[in-house]
Structure formats: C-alpha cells, structure tokens
Write a protein that holds these residues in place. Structure first.
Motif, PDB file in Angstrom:
ATOM      1  N   PRO C 202      -2.496  -1.260 -10.398  1.00 22.67           N
ATOM      2  CA  PRO C 202      -3.715  -2.064 -10.240  1.00 22.67           C
ATOM      3  C   PRO C 202      -4.128  -2.249  -8.788  1.00 22.67           C
ATOM      4  O   PRO C 202      -5.313  -2.181  -8.453  1.00 22.67           O
ATOM      5  CB  PRO C 202      -3.340  -3.409 -10.883  1.00 22.67           C
ATOM      6  N   GLU C 203      -3.151  -2.471  -7.939  1.00 19.77           N
ATOM      7  CA  GLU C 203      -3.463  -2.747  -6.534  1.00 19.77           C
ATOM      8  C   GLU C 203      -4.121  -1.552  -5.849  1.00 19.77           C
ATOM      9  O   GLU C 203      -4.741  -1.705  -4.793  1.00 19.77           O
ATOM     10  CB  GLU C 203      -2.179  -3.124  -5.782  1.00 19.77           C
ATOM     11  N   ASP C 229      -7.449  -8.021 -15.795  1.00 20.17           N
ATOM     12  CA  ASP C 229      -6.636  -9.225 -15.758  1.00 20.17           C
ATOM     13  C   ASP C 229      -7.033 -10.124 -16.936  1.00 20.17           C
ATOM     14  O   ASP C 229      -8.208 -10.171 -17.321  1.00 20.17           O
ATOM     15  CB  ASP C 229      -6.862  -9.967 -14.446  1.00 20.17           C
ATOM     16  N   TYR C 232     -10.309 -12.086 -17.267  1.00 24.83           N
ATOM     17  CA  TYR C 232     -11.562 -11.411 -17.586  1.00 24.83           C
ATOM     18  C   TYR C 232     -11.614 -10.929 -19.031  1.00 24.83           C
ATOM     19  O   TYR C 232     -12.667 -10.579 -19.537  1.00 24.83           O
ATOM     20  CB  TYR C 232     -11.764 -10.221 -16.652  1.00 24.83           C
ATOM     21  N   GLY C 243      -3.805  -7.952 -13.354  1.00 24.45           N
ATOM     22  CA  GLY C 243      -4.566  -6.764 -13.724  1.00 24.45           C
ATOM     23  C   GLY C 243      -5.784  -6.496 -12.861  1.00 24.45           C
ATOM     24  O   GLY C 243      -5.954  -7.056 -11.768  1.00 24.45           O
ATOM     25  N   LEU C 244      -6.633  -5.632 -13.382  1.00 20.54           N
ATOM     26  CA  LEU C 244      -7.808  -5.160 -12.661  1.00 20.54           C
ATOM     27  C   LEU C 244      -8.934  -6.193 -12.675  1.00 20.54           C
ATOM     28  O   LEU C 244      -9.037  -7.007 -13.584  1.00 20.54           O
ATOM     29  CB  LEU C 244      -8.319  -3.862 -13.292  1.00 20.54           C
ATOM     30  N   GLU C 245      -9.796  -6.089 -11.668  1.00 18.34           N
ATOM     31  CA  GLU C 245     -11.038  -6.834 -11.685  1.00 18.34           C
ATOM     32  C   GLU C 245     -12.123  -5.970 -12.324  1.00 18.34           C
ATOM     33  O   GLU C 245     -12.093  -4.740 -12.214  1.00 18.34           O
ATOM     34  CB  GLU C 245     -11.429  -7.214 -10.259  1.00 18.34           C
ATOM     35  N   PRO C 246     -13.088  -6.621 -12.970  1.00 19.25           N
ATOM     36  CA  PRO C 246     -14.132  -5.863 -13.669  1.00 19.25           C
ATOM     37  C   PRO C 246     -14.871  -4.849 -12.794  1.00 19.25           C
ATOM     38  O   PRO C 246     -15.186  -3.760 -13.246  1.00 19.25           O
ATOM     39  CB  PRO C 246     -15.068  -6.967 -14.166  1.00 19.25           C
ATOM     40  N   ARG C 247     -15.117  -5.204 -11.532  1.00 15.15           N
ATOM     41  CA  ARG C 247     -15.849  -4.239 -10.697  1.00 15.15           C
ATOM     42  C   ARG C 247     -15.013  -2.985 -10.433  1.00 15.15           C
ATOM     43  O   ARG C 247     -15.566  -1.898 -10.285  1.00 15.15           O
ATOM     44  CB  ARG C 247     -16.247  -4.882  -9.371  1.00 15.15           C
ATOM     45  N   GLU C 248     -13.688  -3.153 -10.371  1.00  9.54           N
ATOM     46  CA  GLU C 248     -12.835  -1.971 -10.202  1.00  9.54           C
ATOM     47  C   GLU C 248     -12.923  -1.074 -11.432  1.00  9.54           C
ATOM     48  O   GLU C 248     -12.960   0.149 -11.324  1.00  9.54           O
ATOM     49  CB  GLU C 248     -11.393  -2.414  -9.958  1.00  9.54           C
ATOM     50  N   ARG C 250     -15.447  -0.980 -13.502  1.00  8.54           N
ATOM     51  CA  ARG C 250     -16.802  -0.426 -13.516  1.00  8.54           C
ATOM     52  C   ARG C 250     -16.908   0.800 -12.618  1.00  8.54           C
ATOM     53  O   ARG C 250     -17.501   1.809 -12.990  1.00  8.54           O
ATOM     54  CB  ARG C 250     -17.780  -1.507 -13.021  1.00  8.54           C
ATOM     55  N   LEU C 279     -17.337  -7.975 -21.411  1.00 12.24           N
ATOM     56  CA  LEU C 279     -16.947  -6.960 -20.437  1.00 12.24           C
ATOM     57  C   LEU C 279     -16.945  -5.571 -21.083  1.00 12.24           C
ATOM     58  O   LEU C 279     -17.405  -4.588 -20.488  1.00 12.24           O
ATOM     59  CB  LEU C 279     -15.550  -7.292 -19.883  1.00 12.24           C
ATOM     60  N   LYS C 282     -20.433  -4.272 -21.491  1.00 12.64           N
ATOM     61  CA  LYS C 282     -21.011  -3.923 -20.194  1.00 12.64           C
ATOM     62  C   LYS C 282     -20.475  -2.571 -19.706  1.00 12.64           C
ATOM     63  O   LYS C 282     -21.238  -1.751 -19.178  1.00 12.64           O
ATOM     64  CB  LYS C 282     -20.647  -5.022 -19.193  1.00 12.64           C
ATOM     65  N   LEU C 283     -19.187  -2.346 -19.882  1.00 17.44           N
ATOM     66  CA  LEU C 283     -18.601  -1.081 -19.427  1.00 17.44           C
ATOM     67  C   LEU C 283     -19.124   0.085 -20.257  1.00 17.44           C
ATOM     68  O   LEU C 283     -19.359   1.175 -19.723  1.00 17.44           O
ATOM     69  CB  LEU C 283     -17.065  -1.162 -19.491  1.00 17.44           C
ATOM     70  N   GLU C 286     -22.455   0.785 -18.795  1.00 15.40           N
ATOM     71  CA  GLU C 286     -22.317   1.450 -17.504  1.00 15.40           C
ATOM     72  C   GLU C 286     -22.007   2.927 -17.695  1.00 15.40           C
ATOM     73  O   GLU C 286     -22.491   3.780 -16.955  1.00 15.40           O
ATOM     74  CB  GLU C 286     -21.193   0.797 -16.674  1.00 15.40           C
TER      75      GLU C 286
END
Ligand code: MN
Ligand code: MN
Ligand code: MN
Ligand code: MN
Ligand code: MN
Ligand code: MN
Ligand code: MN
Ligand code: MN
Ligand code: MN
Ligand code: MN
Ligand code: MN
Ligand code: MN
Lengths: 296, 296, 296, 296, 296, 296
Positions: C202-203, C229, C232, C243-248, C250, C279, C282-283, C286
């Motif tokens: 994730p990082e 994460d 979210y 975990g991941l952030e949504p923008r990552e 996206r 979410l 939205k993905l 996208e």
C-alpha cells in the motif's frame, strides 16, 4: 422489479400490432396477449413527511423484501407469477407535488384504461390522491393510524396528512372508511363525524364487517403502513403505538379486494430492519391473490 | 442547545430596557450586557435533497456530537463558553421553500443587525441563500464536493444544487470560491469558468492560499459537509468520493474566519455513526475560535 | 439499472434483424446500432465469504449509491450516458460455485464476443475467475488487501481467497500485479515471490508506475474494495487496516483502463452506511470514462 | 459460552480416569461426575440462506443476548446453572455442506451417546439434519414459517428449504409436525398432505394439543425462529409476516420438552437489534427448564 | 423540550413577584399564573445498566419521537399543550449515584411542593428512588419485566435491579404492585411473596383490576419500558421476551393516573429504531391526559 | 478467544506439577511448557464514559473482528499462533471502579510475575491504571486524542479523563509521552507543560522519533483508539476529529514494542461497523509481532 411480476417492456414488446386499450382486459385470467391484470407502480414521493424521511426508498425496499415470498399461495391455489402482474417501475418523483401528482395520475390512468388494477407503492400517502383521481372510485377504504383529514398542514393542502380529505372532495367519492385510526386533530375528528366518514378504532377492526356495504361499488383500497403497530412496521415516518396487528390488516385486505379498482401501500421507509417493507409486500400480494380469485 | 452556548432567552431576559441593536456589539469581548458575538441558528430544511434525506436532523446531530468537545481551545487560549455564542434554537422548517427562506432570512437579519455573526446549521445547502441575503457579503467562500451552480434542478431553482448560483446573483456578491469541488454538470462547469467563480479541486486545497484576496471584504463562509471525503462524513445526502481531509477543511475555516460576516455548515444527516456531525461541530467551533481571536 | 446505463432489452429490441456479433462493435464511439461498448453485469455470488456475508447485495448497493453521481465527467469531457454502457442486470447466483462460474462466464463471453467490455459487479472475488475465463487477458491487475494466492481455502479451490492463483493458472495469463496487498499466508507470499507475481504494498502504490509494462497487452482489471482502508470501505467481508486511499485506487484505474479488456469491482456488502458502494460505483465510472477516452 | 453453562473443558478435565460413555448419564439430576445433561453446540452454517445472510453469527448472538436472563426460573423452581448444561462451543462451519453435516453429526452423536440432550444453535436450518441423524428421533416437531419440504432448492438438496423433507427420509422418523407454517411451494404443500406430515397454521397453534401423540416417542424439537412474526424476530434470513407470538412458541416448547431427545433453534442472524437472538435464547432455556423438570 | 410542553424558563419568567408554592396549583386548569400541573424532568442516569447501555439517551429519544404525536387527544377531548406541562430539561447525571439521586430528589421535591406532578424520563430505573423520595407515595405501582427486589446487585444497593426494594423501604410506602413481571432471582421471588408485594404476571395484566385498592392513596406509577415485549421496545437494557402488549400497559396507566402523585418512564435507550421511545412518549402522554381529566 | 491465542485453561492444564512462576518465562521462544509470552485480558469497564457508552463490548468486538486476520505476518516472518499468546478471557467488570481496578491489577500482576506481557483490551481508558500498577513501568507512552490529565472529572478521580495523571502519580513512573493529543482543559494543558509530560500533536506524530529515549526503560504502551481520526475508529466514546492515521499509530506501536512491559488498547465500543475494533485488533497484533521479534 416486483418478484413474480413481469417487466412492462417485455409485455409491451409482445403486444405488437394490437391496440393496448382493447386487448389488455384479461378478465382475471392469465394474460394471453401481453395485457396485464395488475400493474405495480412505484411512487417514491418524499416531500411532506413530517418526521422521519425515507419513504422515497419505499418501493425499492418493498420489492427487495418481497424476494423471499413463495410464488404459490396455498389459500387461493394460485401462483403470483401467473396472475398477470406487470411492474411498470417507478414514476420518479420530484419536489413540486402538484405536478408530480398529475404526472403520476396520467400513468395510473393508462393502467385503469387498460382495465388493469394499479398497485401503487409509495412514497408518502399523498400519492393516493393521484391513484384516486385515476381510478375514480365510489368509496375510499383506508388502513391508517391517522385520519389524514386535515384541510391543510403547514400551509400545504397536498400534505400526506390531508390525503383522505382531498380524496373525499373528488367527484364520485361517496365515503371514506378509515380502519385503525387512533389520532388526529380536533378539526379532523369533527370532519370524521360527518356522514361520509367512518372511523373504526384499532380495537374494533378485528370484529368489523363491511357486510354488503361495498357491494357493487368501486373501492380504492389504501394501506398506510403506520396503521400497524410500530412493532410490525417501525420503518415509517410517524410511528403511532397501540396499532393494528398484521392479520387484522390482512383480513381487511382480503375482504375489500374483490371490490377494489385500485390498491396502494404507502409510507414505508428504510429506517428499520425490513419489517415494514416485508409486511407491505405481503399485503400487496394478499390483495392480488384475493382480487384475482374473486375475478375468476 | 449548542454545548457552551447560552440560551437566547436568558440573554434576552437580562437585556431589558436597552436597545438591542445598540448594546449587542461586544467587539469580540465577552458579552457584557446580554449581547452576542455569534448566534447559532438551526435550519433543518430537508426538501430538495436528491438522494438520502435526513438533513432535517442535522442541527440536532451536530449539537449532540459537540457535547464531547472541551470548552477550552489550546491554540487560541480561549474558552468557547466565553466567546458570546448564543443558541437561538431551530427555525422550524416546512416544505414551501421560498417562504421558509424568507422567514429564516428575517431571523438571520436580526442577528446581523445586532452585529453578531450568524452560525447556521443546516439543513440542506439551500439555507445558505437565506444566510447570504441576510449577511450581504462581498464574497462567498464554500467547501463543497459540488459546484451548486445549476440554473435549476428538476424545475426547482431553490434546490440545494443551485445555491451557489443563486448567491452569485445577489446584489453585492462579487465572487464565489468553491474549494474541494469535484463534480457538476457541463453547464455548471461552464458557469464556473466565468470570472466570478474560482474552483479549487480537492487535490489543490491544501496548497491553496487566499493571499490578500479577502482583505477588507465581508465573506460568507459555507461548509457543505460533503466536501469531505465520505470516510469522514458518510452521513450526508450525496456522498462523493476523492474528497477533502478534515484538516484541509479546518485550515480553510481558520484562514477565512477573520473575514467572515456569516458561517454555515450544512448537509449533515443522521445516516452514519456520528462522523459527519462530529466534524461539522468541530468546524463550527474552529470558526468561532478563529473569528473571535482575530476580532480582539 | 446502473445510473446512466441503458437497459439491455431496449438495446436488443432495436437490434432486430441483425447479427448481434457483427453489429455491436461500436469502436469506442457512441453505439449507433444497438450495440454496447461496456456491459454492466451483476454477479451476486456470496458463498465463500470468510467473515461478514452480504456481498450478494453488492450489485444493488452499487447501483443505488451511484444514483447521486453527475452524468458528466469534467476531466474527460464525456457523458456517462453517451458511452454505450448497457446494464445486463444480475446473473442470479446459487450456491454451487463451479456451475455458477460457468454460467456467468457464458454471459460475459457473449459480452466479449460483442466486442464490449464487461463491467462485473460482485459478489465475492471468485467471480473474477469467470470474468478472466471469458476475457482471456494477458495480464491480471488487481487492487486488493489480500494476495488471494491460496491453493485452496477450507478445502475449496474456488474460494475468493484463491482467485488470483486460479487466474494465473489460466492459459494465456502471463502475470498478476497485486496493488495494495498487505496480508497473506506464508505459502501465498512464497507464491507471490515467483516471477509471474508483482506485489505492490500500500505504501508504494502512489509512486508505482506501470511504465510501458502493459503496452499491447490485454489486461483484466479487478478492484477488490477491501484494497481500500476500512475507513473508506467498511462494508466488505474482511476489513484489513493500513490500506489504500481512494485517490490512489482511482489513479491505478485511470492508468490501466486503456489496456483493459474487462473490469470488475467486488466484495462490496451492505454492512456500512454506503461508503464501500459509493467508492465502488465511482471507480467503475472512472474506469469507463478513462477507457472510453483512450479508445477514441 | 452460553450463560449459566459450564465450559466443556472444565467438565472433561474433572472426568479423568473414567469412561465418558458410562459416567455422563446423570439421569436428569445435577451432574455429579463431570457429565452433562444438556450440551450446547453452535453450528454457524450459513451457505444456503436464500435472502439475508448472517446466520453464521447466530450462536454468538444468542449467547450474548442470553446474558441478561436470570439463572433462576420461578415456574419450575430450578437454576439453569444447576441443570448440567455444558457448552461445547461452536463446530466451525465451512462451505462444503455434506462434509460439514457429517462432522457436526459426529459431534452431536457423541453428545447423544453420553446420554445428554444436544441443544444446537444454528446456523441455517440445514443443521437440523445433522441433529436428527445423530439423535435418531421417532418424530420431528418443528416451529417454522416454512414447510421446508422441497425436494431440492436451486439444485441443492441440502438447502435449508429441504430440511424437513430430508429428515422425513431418515430411517425411523415416522412423522413431522410443523407448527406455524404459512408458506411453501405447491409441491411442498402436496408433500405436506401425505400422512406423515401435520401442518398447524399459525392461527391454530395456540389451541393445538399434542394429546398423547408424543407419548413414548423420541422427539426432535426444532425451532426455526422465522416461525415467529417478524416483529418478534426480524433478525432472520426470510421474514414471513402473520406469524406466531412468542408465548405460543414457548407453550409448544414446554409441551414437547419432556419427549425430546434433541433440540435446536436456528436461522437467527445479526440483522436486527437483538430481538431474534433474545427470543431464541429464551426458548432454549425454556426447553432446558421443562426437560429437566420432567426428567426428575 | 417535550413536544407540547412549555419551557420552564418562560414559565418562571412570568411568575415574578409571587410565591411559587402558592400560585402553581392550577387545579387541572390551564395554568394561569406561570404554575404547572406537570413537570417533565429528564434523568439520564446510565451507570448500573447490566447489559446494553445507552439509557442516558432515553430522555432525548423520548422527546424526539414524541414530536409526531397530535396535540389533541380524542378520548379525553383535551389538548396536551393546554394541560400545564412544563419541561424542566434534564438533570445532568454523573457516575456517583447516591449524590445524583439526592440532587435529583431535590429537583423533584420542588415540583411536588409546587403541587405539580413530576414526569420523570429515565435513565435507568434507579431514578425512581429519587422520585419516590420526593413524592412520598403510599403505594408504588410498576410495569416491569423484572421484580427489581434485590438486596443488592454486584455489591451495589442502588442498582436498577434493587429499586422496587429500596422504594418499599421508604417510610410511608405500604406496598408495591408489579405488573408484567416475569423474572427474578429466587430471593427476589421470596421477597415478592411477602404481604407488601403483589406480582401480576404478564398473562394476567389484561384482566387485572385495581378495584378500589388505590382509592384515597397517593400512588407512584413507574413504567420500566422492558415490561413490554421486546417487539414493542427493543431499545432497552435487558430485553425479556413474553412481555406485555402496549395496550395492556396503556390501560394500566389510564387506571392508575387519577391516583398518581408522580410518574416515570425509564430504561429507554437508543439501540432500536425508535419503538421504545415512541411507546414511552405515548404512555407519558396517556398518563397526562388521564390524570388531567380526572383532576377536573 | 482472541484468534490465534490459546485458551488459558488448556495451557494451565498441561502445566501440572510445576511452579508457574518459574516455567512460564519462555524468553520470546515458542512456549514449551505451557507458559505464555503474552496474555490477553479483556477489561470491559464502562462506567465513566462521558458520551457514548458501549466500551463494555470492546473486548468482544476486537476478538470478533480479529478473526479475519492472517496468522502469518510477512514483515517479521512470524506466526501469531506461535508467539505464546494466551487469552485469559475477560475480567468481568462491575460499577465500583476502585475495587474493580484492584481486582484487575491482581490478574495482571500474575501475568507480569509469570514474565509474560499483558495485552489488555478495554473497556474505558481507566483500566490502564490497573495495568500500570501491575506492570510498574518507568515510562507511559500513549496514543490518545485527549490528555487525560485531569485531577478529577465530575468529582471522580478514577474517570477515564484522569488516567494519564493517575499513572504519572505512580511510584517509578518518570514520564508520559502522549501522541496525537489534540484537546484538553486548560488545567490539563498546564499539567502537560510540566517536565514529565511530552505531548506530540497529531500533525507531528509521523515525524516524531523516540531516538534512544526509551532505551533500557520499561514502557507501558497504551492505545486509546480515539487517537485515530473518527473516520478510522467511529466506534468510540468521544470522537475527536483531526486525528491520527492508522499507519502513524502502527509505526508508534512498532517503535515502542521492544521496550514495552505491557500493552493495552482501550475505548473501543460497538457503535460503528467494526472499523474501531478492526484497527484495535490489528494494532494489538502489530505489538505482539514487534515485541516478539525484538525479544528473540
Ligand atoms: Mn396516512
Ligand atoms: Mn398514517
Ligand atoms: Mn452543496
Ligand atoms: Mn455538496
Ligand atoms: Mn480479493
Ligand atoms: Mn480482499
Ligand atoms: Mn426452516
Ligand atoms: Mn423458515
Ligand atoms: Mn426495572
Ligand atoms: Mn426491567
Ligand atoms: Mn484516553
Ligand atoms: Mn481519548
């Protein structure tokens, strides 16, 4: 789509080359030529709800929680999916109520003109006004905790709290019978004392009999889910304790179905664990089974 | 009552025999003669919410979840309860929006004429229009996922989706700065391209600086809680992912507070576990601490 | 129906007299003759979920929470409703997984043969296997908290915890890239060390670049919502913090879309306040916007 | 651990040096040598649930909501904790149902061979089949909204909707009595018309008497919590309105307990506010108090 | 503020220059000089709740869900808002119970000395002890699933499980009548066998008559909401199935109201969809209507 | 039982004939003779919670949501189930806090004397005082939104809001380091300015380094879950926005683990969808993995 119903488009697709107004009267039989005996219409109006909103999710909730019901009904020996029920889908709502009611009335009038029985799923109780305008009943029978006989509410004469009064004002509507009512303003109770309104308190619904009072008349049957005690339908805008038991409501539905030209179940929202929607879907099906049986 | 605020009646009661318009300007000091520096007004309008309703419960939720916050603010060295915040209570809403907005505007105009800063808690975003009419700002700064620049929505030009556009039409409002906006119709984006609108996308809010753009101007600061990412504020009518982090919103509030003649936080509903209301209450307090500090 | 999509039947109805396999390839253009560029298929399989069940409600939740999104996308200048997205509805699931996957694969193969891109909404992650069998990708790119590389789980080799491994066993699949993975069994990590698997913790997802690694290859892109994460996307079967952030997520979707022959978003359930479904919807959008843009 | 029960390990620990099969028959008395009169076994199978999943959490919910009940029962003058109830814990479920049922049957057979009465907490109704195989009853008495008499459901003959039929096929099972049933397919109702099935509709349960019909026979008593009206048990997979009241269910449990060789309560999930689990735990305790009393 | 009640401050403000103890006895009439006939006091104590906490939110929940009730009561022909009900607000609780009870008693004693009837909204049942100390009744009538006759619970003699016992120990309290009780420890049942306690099991409440037993005596009427079956009040600390129906509770309230010197409704929490609070608010209103009617 | 832990009874059972204090020190190795390296103890105290109660359900929630985590940890190459973690179960709480803390301290002291590390799961933060008394640390490191440095709260010096102050008063405790703190009373901040307290605001936690400050010292590490931003842990008594991200908390846990003689995670309740419990369970596991790794 309501479980067991047919998608309207499929029906229409197969109806090519015929006049819809002519061929849809199936006389209670399984529809043979693409017509319908009953048409489900969602009417997710959610504007005037006084307390807890969410009745816009009513149609979706009812369809969802009806998924668990068996197609077959032992009492009448019928299959729901064979009774000619078509699901029109929702008539999407907006917040200008007069315009919405007219639009909805148009959709329901099409159903009536096709000799089918509209089955409206609210949405707030206001949508019954569109239903009654379209179905032009002689009498309005209603399960409701409330009288809904206000002249207006917060300056709005199309509030859900006025719907029975508005329907009584329609030409041709001779009377309203409100079963399970247990609260109202003083003015509403005074209005209820007039000759064209009969109020049956919850405690007396089980023993109440329509006798032959509905014979030969077209009845609009409306189920405001808050007629039930909150234990059975917590997901509604204004819970009112000391209400009806589901079997009492069911028996009213069975009694009235054979006289009904239209049916609705309203005021279900998404603020419970499915109890209100489950009961609403069941009562709608009870209506269809009873109406179909009597029409044979 | 908002925690730490004073009940309006108590304040008024002690103000006997004096002209309210004169004595309530306390110049940022602890109010000495019954006046107020800030007046909390609940505006639970919940009519045009497109998707999930419940913003009528916003003021109650915000007051409730604000109970856990400490009275003392370390950053500014102030006590919330000493900053002259009065809670007016809610201006009860009904479903005729134009009339309600006028009534609300009247209440807020009283606040403004008393030289106090209104702190409106929505309710749908539409209530900002009443706030802006009352406060007559030079600029409108807004945290929002949406542009709210529609000419109308579903035929309603007082929908929450039109509020920024309506405010731009007010006399004296020179521009709108919308921070965190990430969606809109094509027409809204075209409107946003005009000179009087600045859109700061979520990714750029952290680095955005107002510089001296707000100097000498009266600013109306509006926080639509859906500006936050849904993780931080799921209890709102229309969640829109990829949003702002709370600290980014907080920093905008701190920056703008010293220029603000009015503040609101809107679109909080009761459909989460308190996250949205908790954030809303915190941002309102940040506004008060920052505004009070700068006014000394 | 997914908001902005067209009902499959409508599309089919207008396609009378033509061979579907021929006329549905619209080459990325707005579909002119009833064909589709993208086909939404719900796959509500919910059998092997280890912990919290409910992913059977995933497709319904995603469709519902997508109702609030604007049709227009500013970044790409496109309207979702003009991109040729058709909603096939759900492929109703039952509990015999091998048979269900074959049935689902058949539906998806029809989509692929029509030169459209399947957009599968789970349901548990297992449904990606049907998707990959139908789409026959060269590479499998996946956002997931879990490696899903088990040989079997509880004796079941069609568990959601095995799906990436099963897909790697398909003929033609050259590699799997798992972004956001942060947990697995020792055997899974050992399997992940082999040449055909790339794990991006994730990082490191934000900085990760596919460079030209996906050029000229058909990619299956799968979004297990638990890659995010839990803040979210709490509504998923097995929350995994850090975990991941949504923008990552996206940005990964945007990067991969132009190479993708199929897309899915899985493991959304109904046990939150809509965050996960919001979410997910939205993905999916996208993906469509990015894929459509690149195909012009 | 079920409140008032003893942990199995403690019991086993003190039973060193003796043959379990011999010494655990305590003849209804307080167990003196580490044996048990009743053994609670959680069976969280959750595979074939048709609609709302979560019955895997049933055992945990029932144990939790039983914490509030008094140890003492006034009617029988007994203490639950003195009746020799041991909690075996859960038999962890997986999704290969035939294998799981065999494994569970083994556990329950051990209980039966120890001359103790198994108290199974579901999990889906399917687990009753394992119970009946282990307990080898002469008759199957069931509280259920559904007939559960299907030959198969979605191709699965081990679905919860088939469990009563499967049990009727077991050697030695002479009849099934289903109380509270109100729905089923036509084929199920036809099957119910055969001599070995008695259906008591909800309206007739209160007045129903077993007379001496159960005398001298070993009865398996199964409580599908959906036998109750949804108001009393909304947390179940398939709500079916017009159901039983809790006292009616309680009276059946009291009547049958003295004849029962095994008991279960099934189909409780976590999708309500505890009503279903609370009722389930109470009925389990009523069973134990009545069975213990009669065995003295 | 309880809907229909008056804010205490408004009442007090207008009462300047008069002796409160003299002028507040309004004899059942609309209070003319700032006095009150009934005073609502929230007592959100939430310390000893054994299982599910949250009764601290009881007063807020009850006030909120009472918003939907009509002001007018048809049965008695009265308006709630004209009966002289004043809302004192909450007596904020802390966790040192003895001190809190004394403080609360002081507030309630003021009410009693003003010849008004306290209407306490709990909070845990313990608050009835403060009420009884203040009101000094001759008899204690209680709707409750539990006997609440423990000498102590977990070493705490001020637990909610001891409240009826503590009240029986007060000077002047001659007896307790507990309606709907269905569980208790053996010691509690033994205590209940003494002459000063009458227990009416749930099944006998409907037929129970007080005859002239309460004539000429001051009665403290306490409604522990868990007296209701959990279907009607799931939001309470310790659900106990097989309970009362709301109409049975209502009829007890109506019968006792004319003899009552004080009333409370307790043990409502926020862990349901409003059913418990709705019922509690309704019973409080029934009490007021009946008490007011009888006092004319 | 915490997933991957061993039941205490099993461990004890096999340890017959040996002195527990001698044989349980396993030096970080897999325990060979029934000893433990870590002992999980639930401490469901829920008395002084200021706002939202329910932390009594914290231990159960954490155990439940930890079920989804893999046994294997890739970073350290260890299996949780091989690290000698024993679950003692809960030390049942009652409402007399001083007595409970002593009792809990006794249990934890046994753990410490066995050379194992206690892993306490709250319950309210107050339980850390029992932990610190038992573990006798040199330093107290805490993740918390609050300073918890009050002299007393509502007259209670054992409130959760006083716990860090109480621990600083213990003999041998040299300092407290509070990471993520963002609110407190003025007196708390003043106390925090003294030499024995270090406050690291949320914005600075990511960059904060302990350097060699903890070398050679026994540290008590306490995680108040409200240190996290409410998005990540809404299920806690007092949400405080602008908080820590989970990875920041994780990195602190990793840094401190090798110096820690005791660990707790507190203030988790059941008022969310599992986010708080999931994060709490993950941090507890991170602690164990890191501590075990460093002790090899
Ligand atoms: Mn109505
Ligand atoms: Mn109504
Ligand atoms: Mn807005
Ligand atoms: Mn917005
Ligand atoms: Mn996966
Ligand atoms: Mn996953
Ligand atoms: Mn069943
Ligand atoms: Mn059933
Ligand atoms: Mn009680
Ligand atoms: Mn009670
Ligand atoms: Mn703390
Ligand atoms: Mn804290």
């Amino acid at each position: 789509m309501f479980p067991g119903a047919t998608d309207e488009r499929e029906v229409t697709d197969t109806a090519t080359g015929t006049d819809r107004n002519v061929d849809t009267d199936t006389g209670g039989e399984e529809p043979a030529r693409g017509g319908a005996n009953f048409v489900v219409v969602g009417a997710p109006l959610d504007v005037s709800t006084t307390f807890q909103p969410g009745t816009r999710f009513g149609p979706r909730r009812i369809r969802t929680f009806a998924e668990t019901f068996d197609d077959y009904d032992r009492r009448t020996g019928q299959y729901f999916s064979e009774l000619g029920v078509v699901d029109h889908g929702d008539v999407r709502a907006w917040d200008a109520v007069p315009g919405y009611l007219e639009w909805l009335e148009g959709t329901l009038r099409d159903v009536v003109w096709d000799d089918a029985v509209p089955l409206v799923m609210g949405g707030e109780h206001t949508v019954s006004l569109a239903g009654a305008r379209a179905a032009e009943p002689d009498a309005f029978v209603c399960l409701d905790a409330h009288l809904d006989l206000r002249e207006e509410y917060d300056g709005n004469d199309l509030s859900h709290a006025c719907v029975t009064r508005r329907i009584l004002e329609l030409e041709g509507v001779e009377e309203a019978i409100v079963l399970g009512a247990r609260t109202g303003s003083e003015a509403e109770w005074d209005r209820a004392d007039e000759d064209d309104v009969t109020v049956v308190p919850p405690e007396e619904v089980a023993a109440f009999s329509f006798h032959d009072r509905l014979e030969g008349r077209d009845v609009y049957l409306s189920v405001d889910i808050d007629g039930a005690d909150p234990a059975y339908a917590p997901g509604t805008g204004t819970m009112e304790p000391f209400g009806l038991e589901p079997r009492e409501m069911r028996d009213v539905v069975r009694d009235v179905a054979s006289h009904a030209c239209a049916f609705d179940v309203v005021e279900v929202n998404d603020r419970d664990d499915g109890q209100a929607a489950s009961l609403a879907g069941k009562l709608l099906r009870e209506f269809v089974f009873s109406a179909a049986e009597s029409s044979v």
